[in-house]
Scaffold this active site. Structure first.
Site, mmCIF file in Angstrom:
data_model
loop_
_atom_site.group_PDB
_atom_site.id
_atom_site.type_symbol
_atom_site.label_atom_id
_atom_site.label_comp_id
_atom_site.label_asym_id
_atom_site.label_seq_id
_atom_site.Cartn_x
_atom_site.Cartn_y
_atom_site.Cartn_z
ATOM 1 N N PRO A 127 0.819 -1.217 0.000
ATOM 2 C CA PRO A 127 0.000 0.000 0.000
ATOM 3 C C PRO A 127 0.854 1.270 0.000
ATOM 4 O O PRO A 127 0.493 2.253 -0.644
ATOM 5 C CB PRO A 127 -0.815 -0.129 1.287
ATOM 6 C CG PRO A 127 -0.910 -1.605 1.533
ATOM 7 C CD PRO A 127 0.355 -2.198 1.008
ATOM 8 N N GLU A 364 5.190 -3.175 -13.465
ATOM 9 C CA GLU A 364 6.616 -3.533 -13.628
ATOM 10 C C GLU A 364 7.495 -2.288 -13.824
ATOM 11 O O GLU A 364 8.460 -2.302 -14.592
ATOM 12 C CB GLU A 364 6.800 -4.596 -14.705
ATOM 13 C CG GLU A 364 6.101 -5.885 -14.284
ATOM 14 C CD GLU A 364 6.516 -7.129 -15.012
ATOM 15 O OE1 GLU A 364 7.662 -7.193 -15.478
ATOM 16 O OE2 GLU A 364 5.683 -8.053 -15.102
#
Ligand code: COS
Length: 386
Positions: A127, A364
């Site tokens: 988070p 990514e």
């Protein structure tokens, strides 16, 4: 490593057939059901798609980076959800073990990843830690011959399907930043590991992501990738380098599909008495997309060849990921424009692809992270020569 040319050609031909005859015709079903049909997953297993990049000693096909990129440019023509099913097993889910794993870890996990018996997942993001990967907070506290994991991982691709997670966690409390992180191989059935609700996303329906929550999950110390604590950040970075070439190739494949869809529509649709493909402003859009696709293809092939030669291509992988994912965003935008009002309608593939490709610029490593890696790399080279 790599397949011989003739065998590789046959693999490409069968993947091409699979994409045209099985994947593209099932795209609408994925959109409706938000999942990849079971029988398609089984066909993927039978074709060996889960083991493309795993060495033949462990039951895979052992493709090199160039060959992986060629296959991804083919698979990228179909909806992203298909690639996602086996994408983690050939990429971020398995490569930690392939690149840095011990022989025992390879023997234990790679054969099952290669067949697709288990799906793997890469758990880095949290988070409060995405781009700043070394800021992760998930803790791994040493307890005898094991570590106790506590923390939450977020937006984890394939988590709902996964049998094995590679989890980056902070195992060295005295070490700040990257040096304190280890990569753990965590089977999904360990007590204390649970999944959050499935994420609701803008696009990429059929791709499964969710939170992974660790509450006092006891993981044997021997499950640290490579057996040595404190090396997990570097393992994650090496995995991502390879993954970035894979994403660049997939984006390039998707661009070729968008161009094909645009051409088909532009030749069928008539305005002012002729197909729109003959209007110069539409021709300009088609030409821009084709030119950018060609540049992306050259870049992917070059970065992949460098990776095969040198065993790494940090700067070039980032350049390719950055350019190709931004490129497919522009190509998708033009494809919608060429389709006009139809391009905004769900019956046309370009509407879905437009939403699907938006994520490629984010996962990514965002485009901005790629810019950072590229600029740091060329500055370092400059400093070394001055
Ligand atoms: N290959 C091998 N080692 C690498 C590496 C790579 N590609 N990149 C960095 N390292 C090493 C560095 O050499 C350094 O080692 P030393 O301490 O021995 O010198 C260490 O790792 C730390 O590197 P650095 O100081 O560059 O780390 P930063 O915290 O500055 O982070 C970025 C670097 C921003 C590039 C990194 O955090 C990153 O890639 N973030 C994006 C993460 C991401 O892609 N998330 C997507 C979710 S996963 S699907």
């Amino acid at each position: 490593m790599g397949l011989d040319t003739d065998t590789f050609r046959q693999v490409c031909a069968s993947v091409e057939r699979f994409v045209e005859e099985r994947l593209i015709p099932n795209e609408a079903r994925i959109e409706a059901e938000d999942d990849v049909p079971r029988e398609i997953v089984q066909e993927m297993r039978e074709m060996g798609l889960f083991g493309l990049t795993i060495a033949p000693d462990y039951g895979g096909l052992g493709l090199n980076m160039r060959q992986e990129a060629e296959i991804m440019m083919i698979v990228g023509r179909a909806a992203t959800a298909f690639r996602s099913v086996f994408g983690t097993n050939i990429g971020i889910g398995s490569q930690g073990i392939v690149i840095d794993g011990t022989d025992a870890q390879k023997a234990e996990y790679l054969p099952r990843l290669a067949t697709g018996e288990i799906v793997s997942s890469f758990a880095l993001t949290e988070p409060d830690a995405g781009s700043d990967a070394s800021a992760i907070r998930t803790r791994a506290d040493k307890d005898g011959d094991a570590y106790i994991l506590n923390g939450t991982k977020r937006y984890i691709t394939n988590a709902p399907r996964a049998g094995l997670f590679t989890v980056m966690a902070r195992s060295e409390p005295d070490q700040k930043g990257a040096a304190g992180i280890s990569a753990f191989l965590v089977p999904a059935d360990l007590p204390g590991l649970r999944l959050g609700q499935p994420d609701r996303k803008m696009g990429q329906r059929g791709t499964k992501t969710c939170d992974v929550i660790f509450e006092d999950v006891r993981v044997p110390a021997e499950n640290i990738v490579g057996g040595v604590p404190g090396r997990g950040f570097k393992t994650a970075m090496k995995v991502l380098d390879r993954g970035r070439i894979n994403i660049a190739a997939s984006a390039t494949g998707t661009a070729s599909r968008l161009i094909a869809e645009s051409l088909a529509y532009a030749h069928e649709r008539k305005t002012f008495g002729k197909p729109i493909a003959e209007h110069q402003l539409v021709m300009a859009m088609l030409a821009d997309s084709q030119t950018e696709h060609y540049a992306a293809q050259c870049m992917v092939r070059d970065a992949a060849a460098l990776y095969d030669r040198e065993g790494k291509a940090i700067q070039e992988a980032s350049c390719a990921k950055y350019f190709c994912t931004e490129m497919v965003g522009r190509v998708a935008d033009r494809a919608v424009q060429i389709h006009g009002g139809a391009g905004y309608m769900a019956e046309y593939a370009v509407e879905r692809i437009y939403r699907d490709v938006r994520l490629l610029r984010i996962y990514e490593g965002t485009s901005q992270i790629q810019q950072l890696v590229i600029a740091r790399s060329i500055s370092r080279t400059w400093q070394e020569s001055h």
